[in-house]
Design a protein around this motif. Structure first.
Motif, PDB file in Angstrom:
ATOM      1  N   HIS A  41       0.805  -1.223   0.000  1.00 47.32           N
ATOM      2  CA  HIS A  41       0.000   0.000   0.000  1.00 47.32           C
ATOM      3  C   HIS A  41       0.839   1.274   0.000  1.00 47.32           C
ATOM      4  N   ASP A  42       1.933   1.283   0.739  1.00 44.70           N
ATOM      5  CA  ASP A  42       2.744   2.505   0.796  1.00 44.70           C
ATOM      6  C   ASP A  42       3.289   2.863  -0.588  1.00 44.70           C
ATOM      7  N   ARG A  43       3.772   1.863  -1.311  1.00 41.94           N
ATOM      8  CA  ARG A  43       4.307   2.115  -2.655  1.00 41.94           C
ATOM      9  C   ARG A  43       3.215   2.645  -3.587  1.00 41.94           C
ATOM     10  N   LEU A  44       2.064   2.020  -3.531  1.00 42.29           N
ATOM     11  CA  LEU A  44       0.975   2.431  -4.408  1.00 42.29           C
ATOM     12  C   LEU A  44       0.413   3.794  -4.003  1.00 42.29           C
ATOM     13  N   ALA A  45       0.409   4.064  -2.700  1.00 43.58           N
ATOM     14  CA  ALA A  45      -0.024   5.384  -2.250  1.00 43.58           C
ATOM     15  C   ALA A  45       0.897   6.473  -2.784  1.00 43.58           C
ATOM     16  N   GLU A  46       2.197   6.170  -2.890  1.00 44.06           N
ATOM     17  CA  GLU A  46       3.131   7.130  -3.478  1.00 44.06           C
ATOM     18  C   GLU A  46       2.806   7.391  -4.952  1.00 44.06           C
ATOM     19  N   GLU A  47       2.381   6.352  -5.658  1.00 46.60           N
ATOM     20  CA  GLU A  47       1.961   6.539  -7.051  1.00 46.60           C
ATOM     21  C   GLU A  47       0.756   7.470  -7.122  1.00 46.60           C
ATOM     22  N   LEU A  48      -0.169   7.289  -6.194  1.00 40.30           N
ATOM     23  CA  LEU A  48      -1.327   8.189  -6.150  1.00 40.30           C
ATOM     24  C   LEU A  48      -0.896   9.621  -5.886  1.00 40.30           C
ATOM     25  N   HIS A  49       0.065   9.803  -4.982  1.00 40.79           N
ATOM     26  CA  HIS A  49       0.570  11.158  -4.699  1.00 40.79           C
ATOM     27  C   HIS A  49       1.141  11.792  -5.969  1.00 40.79           C
ATOM     28  N   GLU A  50       1.786  10.979  -6.796  1.00 42.70           N
ATOM     29  CA  GLU A  50       2.342  11.506  -8.046  1.00 42.70           C
ATOM     30  C   GLU A  50       1.227  11.980  -8.979  1.00 42.70           C
ATOM     31  N   HIS A  51       0.139  11.226  -9.040  1.00 38.98           N
ATOM     32  CA  HIS A  51      -1.014  11.662  -9.840  1.00 38.98           C
ATOM     33  C   HIS A  51      -1.569  12.980  -9.291  1.00 38.98           C
ATOM     34  N   GLU A  52      -1.659  13.072  -7.983  1.00 43.07           N
ATOM     35  CA  GLU A  52      -2.181  14.300  -7.369  1.00 43.07           C
ATOM     36  C   GLU A  52      -1.268  15.484  -7.657  1.00 43.07           C
ATOM     37  N   SER A  53       0.039  15.256  -7.630  1.00 48.23           N
ATOM     38  CA  SER A  53       0.999  16.318  -7.922  1.00 48.23           C
ATOM     39  C   SER A  53       0.874  16.784  -9.374  1.00 48.23           C
ATOM     40  N   LYS A  54       0.713  15.847 -10.297  1.00 49.44           N
ATOM     41  CA  LYS A  54       0.535  16.204 -11.706  1.00 49.44           C
ATOM     42  C   LYS A  54      -0.771  16.976 -11.908  1.00 49.44           C
ATOM     43  N   SER A  55      -1.804  16.570 -11.187  1.00 49.72           N
ATOM     44  CA  SER A  55      -3.083  17.277 -11.269  1.00 49.72           C
ATOM     45  C   SER A  55      -2.933  18.725 -10.837  1.00 49.72           C
ATOM     46  N   LEU A  56      -2.232  18.938  -9.733  1.00 51.64           N
ATOM     47  CA  LEU A  56      -2.024  20.307  -9.245  1.00 51.64           C
ATOM     48  C   LEU A  56      -1.215  21.122 -10.246  1.00 51.64           C
ATOM     49  N   ALA A  81     -13.603  27.123 -12.412  1.00 51.73           N
ATOM     50  CA  ALA A  81     -14.453  26.236 -11.609  1.00 51.73           C
ATOM     51  C   ALA A  81     -14.272  24.783 -12.026  1.00 51.73           C
ATOM     52  N   LEU A  82     -14.240  24.523 -13.326  1.00 52.72           N
ATOM     53  CA  LEU A  82     -14.042  23.151 -13.799  1.00 52.72           C
ATOM     54  C   LEU A  82     -12.703  22.601 -13.324  1.00 52.72           C
ATOM     55  N   SER A  83     -11.664  23.394 -13.453  1.00 47.64           N
ATOM     56  CA  SER A  83     -10.330  22.961 -13.041  1.00 47.64           C
ATOM     57  C   SER A  83     -10.271  22.712 -11.537  1.00 47.64           C
ATOM     58  N   ARG A  84     -10.878  23.596 -10.771  1.00 46.23           N
ATOM     59  CA  ARG A  84     -10.839  23.452  -9.310  1.00 46.23           C
ATOM     60  C   ARG A  84     -11.563  22.187  -8.873  1.00 46.23           C
ATOM     61  N   HIS A  85     -12.720  21.913  -9.443  1.00 45.37           N
ATOM     62  CA  HIS A  85     -13.464  20.710  -9.053  1.00 45.37           C
ATOM     63  C   HIS A  85     -12.709  19.441  -9.444  1.00 45.37           C
ATOM     64  N   LEU A  86     -12.085  19.446 -10.613  1.00 45.46           N
ATOM     65  CA  LEU A  86     -11.304  18.278 -11.024  1.00 45.46           C
ATOM     66  C   LEU A  86     -10.111  18.066 -10.099  1.00 45.46           C
ATOM     67  N   ASN A  87      -9.435  19.137  -9.749  1.00 46.20           N
ATOM     68  CA  ASN A  87      -8.290  19.007  -8.850  1.00 46.20           C
ATOM     69  C   ASN A  87      -8.737  18.569  -7.457  1.00 46.20           C
ATOM     70  N   ASP A  88      -9.864  19.087  -6.984  1.00 48.10           N
ATOM     71  CA  ASP A  88     -10.400  18.671  -5.680  1.00 48.10           C
ATOM     72  C   ASP A  88     -10.758  17.185  -5.693  1.00 48.10           C
ATOM     73  N   ALA A  89     -11.327  16.712  -6.804  1.00 46.06           N
ATOM     74  CA  ALA A  89     -11.654  15.285  -6.906  1.00 46.06           C
ATOM     75  C   ALA A  89     -10.390  14.434  -6.806  1.00 46.06           C
ATOM     76  N   MET A  90      -9.319  14.880  -7.472  1.00 47.82           N
ATOM     77  CA  MET A  90      -8.052  14.151  -7.411  1.00 47.82           C
ATOM     78  C   MET A  90      -7.500  14.145  -5.992  1.00 47.82           C
ATOM     79  N   GLU A  91      -7.582  15.266  -5.296  1.00 48.76           N
ATOM     80  CA  GLU A  91      -7.098  15.334  -3.913  1.00 48.76           C
ATOM     81  C   GLU A  91      -7.835  14.342  -3.017  1.00 48.76           C
ATOM     82  N   LYS A  92      -9.135  14.224  -3.197  1.00 44.43           N
ATOM     83  CA  LYS A  92      -9.924  13.322  -2.352  1.00 44.43           C
ATOM     84  C   LYS A  92      -9.645  11.859  -2.686  1.00 44.43           C
ATOM     85  N   LEU A  93      -9.420  11.567  -3.965  1.00 42.58           N
ATOM     86  CA  LEU A  93      -9.063  10.196  -4.330  1.00 42.58           C
ATOM     87  C   LEU A  93      -7.698   9.832  -3.759  1.00 42.58           C
TER      88      LEU A  93
END
Length: 205
Positions: A41-56, A81-93
């Motif tokens: 899980h830790d390794r995969l969570a880091e992959e998710l963080h990378e997606h979140e960083s790219k989203s930002l 507004a569209l960009s903010r909601h998409l980025n917020d969705a990524m943060e929550k995922l």
């Protein structure tokens, strides 16, 4: 008659589609988390963080583009507004995946996979929709389908929480409830994207 809003400057729509694409890619990583042992899980969570960083990064790139572009494909407030909601969705995922790793949960119930399937479908539809924002006649079906998926997600969440409350002890329930809440919040942010698109359709009709 087809509605077109400044198709000469499509870069903003490309960035919005890429933002939605990050969510879609992140659902693949989250799917791996749901099927992996806690040791992964830790390794995969880091992959998710990378997606979140790219989203930002994409969110900031869109803001820069809007400030420097003379003609944008949509009013700036709608694109923001569209960009903010998409980025917020990524943060929550991203937060949902991090919680699974922090809580060291080996298995989650099928309801988690059900919610992830909904999020993945929402992201697929949104990638396509963001590329069509200069032709709004094609987006009414998107708007309606996204609302239908969001209602399905709300029902899944209610059933998931009820099952957890019935089957789990209080500490376990709290952990699983945190993750359930994060996932349904992703679907709510995706619904906000569709609602914003609906608002654009109404304003420009």
């Amino acid at each position: 008659m087809k509605l077109r809003l400044f198709p000469q400057e499509p870069a903003g729509l490309v960035l919005l589609a890429q933002l939605a694409g990050q969510i879609l890619a992140a659902t693949g990583t989250m799917s791996e988390i749901l099927g992996a042992p806690a040791s992964e899980h830790d390794r995969l969570a880091e992959e998710l963080h990378e997606h979140e960083s790219k989203s930002l990064d994409l969110h900031f790139a869109l803001l820069t583009h809007m400030r420097t572009s003379f003609v944008n494909p949509l009013p700036r407030e709608d694109m923001y507004a569209l960009s903010r909601h998409l980025n917020d969705a990524m943060e929550k995922l991203d937060a949902a995946g991090e919680l699974i790793a922090l809580y060291k949960l080996d298995r989650l119930p099928k309801r988690a996979a059900d919610q992830l399937e909904i999020i993945s479908r929402q992201a697929e539809l949104t990638v396509d929709a963001m590329q069509k924002l200069n032709n709004l006649d094609e987006l009414e079906d998107y708007w309606i389908e996204m609302l239908r998926l969001a209602k399905r997600a709300e029902r899944t969440h209610r059933v998931w929480v009820a099952e957890q409350l019935r089957d789990l002890k209080s500490a376990q329930y709290a952990r699983h409830r945190d993750i359930a809440d994060q996932l349904v919040d992703v679907t709510k942010e995706m619904r906000k994207v569709a609602t914003q698109v609906g608002s654009i359709i109404v304003k420009e009709s």
